[in-house]
Write an enzyme that holds these catalytic residues in place. Structure first.
Site, PDB file in Angstrom:
ATOM      1  N   SER A 207       0.821  -1.204   0.000  1.00  0.00           N
ATOM      2  CA  SER A 207       0.000   0.000   0.000  1.00  0.00           C
ATOM      3  C   SER A 207       0.858   1.258   0.000  1.00  0.00           C
ATOM      4  O   SER A 207       1.945   1.283   0.576  1.00  0.00           O
ATOM      5  CB  SER A 207      -0.905  -0.008   1.235  1.00  0.00           C
ATOM      6  OG  SER A 207      -1.677   1.168   1.312  1.00  0.00           O
ATOM      7  N   HIS A 209      -0.001   4.446   1.278  1.00  0.00           N
ATOM      8  CA  HIS A 209      -0.061   5.393   2.386  1.00  0.00           C
ATOM      9  C   HIS A 209       0.688   4.941   3.634  1.00  0.00           C
ATOM     10  O   HIS A 209       0.780   5.682   4.614  1.00  0.00           O
ATOM     11  CB  HIS A 209      -1.514   5.748   2.734  1.00  0.00           C
ATOM     12  CG  HIS A 209      -2.284   4.681   3.441  1.00  0.00           C
ATOM     13  ND1 HIS A 209      -2.569   4.752   4.782  1.00  0.00           N
ATOM     14  CD2 HIS A 209      -2.843   3.536   2.998  1.00  0.00           C
ATOM     15  CE1 HIS A 209      -3.274   3.676   5.147  1.00  0.00           C
ATOM     16  NE2 HIS A 209      -3.453   2.934   4.082  1.00  0.00           N
ATOM     17  N   CYS A 333      -9.575  -0.925  12.764  1.00  0.00           N
ATOM     18  CA  CYS A 333     -10.798  -1.394  13.419  1.00  0.00           C
ATOM     19  C   CYS A 333     -10.623  -1.524  14.932  1.00  0.00           C
ATOM     20  O   CYS A 333     -11.566  -1.847  15.651  1.00  0.00           O
ATOM     21  CB  CYS A 333     -11.230  -2.741  12.846  1.00  0.00           C
ATOM     22  SG  CYS A 333     -10.019  -4.059  13.076  1.00  0.00           S
TER      23      CYS A 333
END
Length: 389
Positions: A207, A209, A333
């Protein structure tokens, strides 16, 4: 006092050099990369150069790199793509007990309900997966009565503890059994070296970011010859592996972040590791009852996960925020999990009690942190923990 950001495993501040590339692509190279005109060709050239940069970083061919919206989509697609490529039989999917939800969630929330066998294998008290457990699971599903194995998945570095997994050893086991091997590299790519050939990887996701690039960009390496069924359908982009118009500005930023990481990785890893170590040294000296989860094994340089017995993380994290230190309990989460007083599955797999898990906080350092910040943040953590005891 300026805020001290120690949640770099969640996301990172975008490097100013990356911002310039994003703006340049948005204002100058705004064509559709599938279009045949000059603006389209200019945008397509950016994607081609990005494949060259990433492939050189992980030792693969440029045509084995496919662009996705981030790590979750890339890893979701890898797991589903390997499992669903053979419609005549449902083969097993095997993964570790400490995987990110973007891997294990595909199995528990989708594949299992569709009849796919498999499941997690255990880890030790440091969060390192058991190779014997992987071998036993492979043997179980590879024998004559078993369905066979669609995929083995093992993350390179854990998002909560930073613990580095035995990827090369697991890759050799999979190669000997002719099993597709996938690794979630979201927390390792651009931070520590990756060689997909040496690791015998069939797929590897990462990824933007997490390495000071923009959100909305990522990639999936798929080795030539790997069986894969796409999740989305529509246009012809990327050979049908991931259809839809590519997000060129976000990807242009990602490629610049990759270029910077490739050039600066060694020095940055050493510097960030020193920050993490200094932070741990101060905290454990002042709070001798605190523990570092996974601290006895190799970790990515910037990550520490610490347990403060008797201190609730759901109280400590907001207090730290008020005192100017940004930290978290783990993946995105985790906040909702903490509010429900539910323990971390990763820390539970490592053998921590619910009480200790709910008293654990992750601090993750990055490019823009300094030694002064590490020392100040450590002092703030000590004060906050003492106030909550």
């Amino acid at each position: 006092m300026d805020r001290i950001y120690l949640d770099n495993n969640a996301t990172t501040q975008v490097d100013p050099r990356v911002v310039n590339k994003v703006v340049e692509a948005m204002s100058r190279d705004y064509g559709n990369p599938s279009s045949p005109h000059a603006l389209g060709r200019s945008a397509a050239a950016i994607l081609d150069s990005g494949r060259e940069i990433i492939s050189s970083m992980i030792n693969c061919e440029p045509e084995e790199i496919f662009f996705f919206s981030g790590g979750t989509e890339a890893n979701n697609s890898a797991v589903r793509g390997a499992a669903e490529c053979e419609h005549s039989v449902r083969k097993a999917v095997i993964f570790s007990a400490v995987e990110h939800p973007c891997v294990k969630g595909v199995y528990f929330k989708y594949l299992k309900s569709h009849g796919y066998p498999g499941g997690p294998v255990s880890c030790d008290a440091n969060g390192v997966v058991s190779l014997d457990s992987f071998i036993a699971a492979i043997q179980k599903h590879q024998d004559e009565s078993g369905p066979g194995i669609a995929l083995v998945s093992l993350m390179h570095a854990n998002n909560e503890t930073g613990v580095i997994q035995p990827i090369e050893e697991t890759g050799r086991i999979c190669a000997e059994q002719n099993i597709t091997f996938h690794s979630d590299g979201v927390q390792s790519f651009g931070k520590i070296p990756v060689d997909v050939k040496r690791m015998n990887l069939g797929m590897f996701g990462a990824s933007s970011h997490k390495i000071h690039g923009p959100k909305g960009a990522g990639f999936l390496y798929i080795r030539k010859g790997t069986h894969f069924s796409p999740t989305f359908f529509g246009g012809h982009q990327q050979g049908g592996v991931r259809v839809g118009t590519e997000a060129v500005p976000a990807l242009a930023g990602f490629f610049e972040a990759c270029r910077i990481a490739s050039q600066e990785m060694t020095g940055e890893a050493e510097r960030v590791g020193l920050l993490r170590n200094r932070f741990e040294e101060i905290v454990t000296d002042k709070l001798p009852e605190s523990r570092i989860n996974g601290g006895a094994v190799s970790r990515v340089p910037g990550t520490t996960n610490m347990t403060f017995p008797g201190v609730a993380a759901r109280e400590l994290i907001p207090m730290l925020d008020e005192m100017g230190v940004t930290a978290s309990a783990g993946s995105a989460c985790a906040n909702s999990r903490l509010q429900k007083n539910t323990a971390s599955p990763v820390l539970a797999a490592m053998g921590l009690s619910d009480s200790d898990s709910l008293s654990s906080v992750r601090f993750s350092f990055g490019r823009f942190n300094t030694i002064v910040e590490a020392e100040i943040a450590a002092g703030i953590v000590v004060r906050a923990v003492e106030l909550l005891k």
